[in-house]
Scaffold this motif. Structure first.
Motif, short mmCIF file in Angstrom:
data_model
loop_
_atom_site.label_atom_id
_atom_site.label_comp_id
_atom_site.label_asym_id
_atom_site.label_seq_id
_atom_site.Cartn_x
_atom_site.Cartn_y
_atom_site.Cartn_z
N LEU A 10 0.83 -1.21 0.00
CA LEU A 10 0.00 0.00 0.00
C LEU A 10 0.86 1.26 0.00
CD1 LEU A 10 -2.71 -1.11 2.57
CD2 LEU A 10 -3.12 -0.63 0.15
N GLN A 11 1.93 1.25 0.78
CA GLN A 11 2.82 2.41 0.82
C GLN A 11 3.48 2.63 -0.53
OE1 GLN A 11 5.22 1.17 4.17
NE2 GLN A 11 4.11 2.49 5.60
N ALA A 12 3.90 1.56 -1.17
CA ALA A 12 4.54 1.68 -2.48
C ALA A 12 3.54 2.21 -3.52
CB ALA A 12 5.09 0.32 -2.92
N ALA A 13 2.30 1.76 -3.44
CA ALA A 13 1.29 2.21 -4.40
C ALA A 13 0.95 3.68 -4.21
CB ALA A 13 0.03 1.34 -4.27
N PHE A 14 0.98 4.13 -2.96
CA PHE A 14 0.59 5.52 -2.68
C PHE A 14 1.72 6.51 -2.93
CE2 PHE A 14 -0.46 9.24 -0.12
CZ PHE A 14 -1.79 9.42 -0.45
N ALA A 15 2.94 6.05 -2.96
CA ALA A 15 4.10 6.94 -3.07
C ALA A 15 4.01 7.93 -4.23
CB ALA A 15 5.38 6.12 -3.14
N PRO A 16 3.60 7.52 -5.44
CA PRO A 16 3.51 8.51 -6.53
C PRO A 16 2.51 9.63 -6.25
CG PRO A 16 3.54 6.26 -7.40
CD PRO A 16 3.37 6.15 -5.93
N VAL A 17 1.39 9.30 -5.60
CA VAL A 17 0.42 10.34 -5.25
C VAL A 17 1.02 11.31 -4.24
CG1 VAL A 17 -1.83 10.80 -4.19
CG2 VAL A 17 -1.54 8.83 -5.72
N GLY A 18 1.71 10.77 -3.26
CA GLY A 18 2.35 11.62 -2.27
C GLY A 18 3.38 12.54 -2.88
N GLU A 19 4.15 12.02 -3.83
CA GLU A 19 5.17 12.84 -4.47
C GLU A 19 4.54 13.92 -5.36
OE1 GLU A 19 9.12 12.28 -7.33
OE2 GLU A 19 7.95 10.55 -6.70
N ARG A 20 3.46 13.57 -6.06
CA ARG A 20 2.83 14.52 -6.97
C ARG A 20 2.29 15.74 -6.23
NH1 ARG A 20 -2.69 12.78 -9.35
NH2 ARG A 20 -1.60 10.79 -9.24
N PHE A 21 1.77 15.53 -5.01
CA PHE A 21 1.17 16.64 -4.28
C PHE A 21 2.08 17.20 -3.18
CE2 PHE A 21 -2.48 14.56 -6.17
CZ PHE A 21 -3.27 15.63 -6.57
N GLY A 22 3.31 16.71 -3.09
CA GLY A 22 4.23 17.19 -2.07
C GLY A 22 3.75 16.90 -0.66
N MET A 23 3.26 15.69 -0.44
CA MET A 23 2.64 15.34 0.83
C MET A 23 3.65 14.87 1.87
SD MET A 23 -0.62 13.07 -0.45
CE MET A 23 -1.96 13.76 -1.40
N ASP A 24 3.37 15.21 3.13
CA ASP A 24 3.92 14.50 4.28
C ASP A 24 2.86 13.46 4.64
OD1 ASP A 24 6.20 16.13 4.47
OD2 ASP A 24 5.08 17.63 5.59
N TRP A 25 3.17 12.18 4.43
CA TRP A 25 2.14 11.17 4.56
C TRP A 25 2.69 9.89 5.17
CZ3 TRP A 25 2.53 6.40 2.11
CH2 TRP A 25 3.55 6.29 1.16
N ASN A 26 1.78 9.06 5.63
CA ASN A 26 2.14 7.72 6.08
C ASN A 26 0.89 6.86 6.11
OD1 ASN A 26 3.72 5.59 6.96
ND2 ASN A 26 4.79 6.85 8.49
N ILE A 27 1.10 5.57 6.01
CA ILE A 27 0.02 4.59 6.15
C ILE A 27 0.39 3.68 7.31
CG2 ILE A 27 -1.28 2.72 5.08
CD1 ILE A 27 -0.71 3.98 2.36
N TYR A 28 -0.56 3.47 8.21
CA TYR A 28 -0.32 2.67 9.41
C TYR A 28 -1.27 1.47 9.43
CZ TYR A 28 1.60 7.20 10.90
OH TYR A 28 2.29 8.37 10.96
N ASP A 29 -0.80 0.39 10.00
CA ASP A 29 -1.65 -0.75 10.28
C ASP A 29 -2.49 -0.41 11.52
OD1 ASP A 29 -2.80 -3.17 11.08
OD2 ASP A 29 -1.08 -4.36 10.44
#
Length: 287
Positions: free
Chosen positions: A64-83
C-alpha cells in the motif's frame, strides 16, 4: 473484509484534486473507506486528511505504501500509512505524583486505551509496587541533586530504553523534570506532556497556586507535544473545571487531578489512533 484495516494520514499544500487522487488510488487498490476526515487551513494554505480503510484482499502495508508513493510525491505530501491493528508501545515517565500514571495503566489494562505500556521510568521509587500490580517493568533512574553530567547520563539511559523497547510514544505523566534539548529533538512528535494548567496561562511550577493567586474561575489541564521550549509545544487537548473564590490551592490541585487524567488519556488515545497532525506550532485533531 479484513479489519481493523489501515489508516492514511497526510498534509500538503492545498490545491484541487487531492481528495480525488487519494480516493481514486484507494479504489484502484480495492480498498473500502471506513471513515474519512479532512481540513483545509486557509491561513497556512495546507490541507490535512485522515482516512481509515480496509482492503478486501491480502494486500500488505508495504504494498500500500509503495502504491501511494507517486500520489504523495505529486502533491508534495507528508504522509504515512499505518496498520490500524498495531498498538503503539508506550513508555510512561513519572516522578512522585501518580494519578495520571494510575489512570493510564488502568485504561490500557481494561481496553479503554489502545496502547501497550512497555515500561515505566521514574526518578523516584514511589510507584514500583503499582507498576508490579500491572506487570509493567519499573525502571528507577534517580536524579535528585544531579549535576548536568549526571542528568545527561540519566537521559542516555532513558534513550536506551526507548530504542531497546521499540517505543513509539513517551508520555510524561507528571514527570517533574525538564528534558534536555537533545532528548526533545530525538522524541519530536512522539512525546506528550500533561501540564496542570490551561496553557498558555500559568506556565512553570505550581500553576494551581498561580491560578489561586489570580482568582481564576476556571482551572484546566493541557496535553501537548514536548519541545525544547518549556510548555510551548503544540497543544493536543485541553479541559477545564469551574472553581470559586472559597477554594484554596490544595482544593484546586485536588480538582485538577481529575481534569489532568481525562485530558492526558484523550491525547494519548488520539495519538495512538493517528488522529493528530502537526500544523506548524499547532495541531489538527480529527476526533
Amino acid at each position: 473484509m479484513s479489519t481493523p484495516g489501515f489508516i492514511l494520514t497526510l498534509s500538503c499544500p492545498d490545491r484541487p484534486g487531492i481528495v480525488h487522487a487519494v480516493s481514486g488510488l484507494l479504489f484502484e487498490q480495492q480498498c473500502n473507506i471506513l471513515d474519512s476526515a479532512q481540513y483545509g487551513d486557509a491561513f497556512t494554505n495546507r490541507f490535512f486528511m485522515r482516512v481509515h480503510f480496509a482492503v478486501d484482499q491480502a494486500t500488505g502495508l508495504e504494498a500500500l505504501q509503495a502504491a501511494f508513493a507517486p500520489v504523495g510525491e505529486r502533491f508534495g505530501m507528508d504522509w504515512n500509512i499505518y496498520d490500524a491493528g498495531v498498538r503503539p508501545r508506550v513508555l510512561i515517565m513519572v516522578s512522585k505524583i501518580g494519578h495520571c500514571l494510575n489512570d493510564l495503566l488502568f485504561r490500557a489494562k481494561s481496553g479503554g486505551l489502545p496502547v501497550d505500556v512497555a515500561a515505566i521510568v521514574s526518578n523516584h521509587r514511589d510507584f514500583y509496587q503499582l507498576a508490579a500490580s500491572y506487570d509493567v517493568p519499573f525502571l528507577h533512574f534517580p536524579l535528585l541533586g544531579a549535576t548536568p553530567e549526571q542528568k545527561a547520563q540519566q537521559e542516555a539511559k532513558v534513550w536506551e530504553v526507548v530504542q531497546e523497547q521499540n517505543i513509539d510514544l513517551v508520555v510524561l505523566a507528571r514527570y517533574m523534570q525538564v528534558l534536555s534539548d537533545d532528548l526533545c529533538r530525538k522524541l519530536a512528535g512522539r512525546a506528550i506532556n500533561i501540564h496542570h494548567s490551561f496553557l498558555p496561562s500559568f506556565k512553570g511550577a505550581k500553576p494551581y497556586y498561580q491560578a489561586h493567586d489570580r482568582g481564576v474561575k476556571l482551572i484546566g489541564a493541557t496535553a501537548h507535544y514536548v519541545t525544547a521550549e518549556l510548555d510551548e509545544g503544540p497543544i493536543i487537548e485541553q479541559d477545564v473545571a469551574r472553581v470559586d473564590h472559597s477554594m484554596e490551592p490544595d482544593q484546586l490541585t485536588s480538582m485538577g487531578r481529575d481534569v489532568e487524567c481525562v485530558t492526558l488519556a484523550r491525547a494519548v488515545r488520539w495519538h495512538a489512533e493517528h488522529r493528530i497532525l502537526l500544523n506548524g506550532h499547532k495541531t489538527v485533531v480529527f476526533r
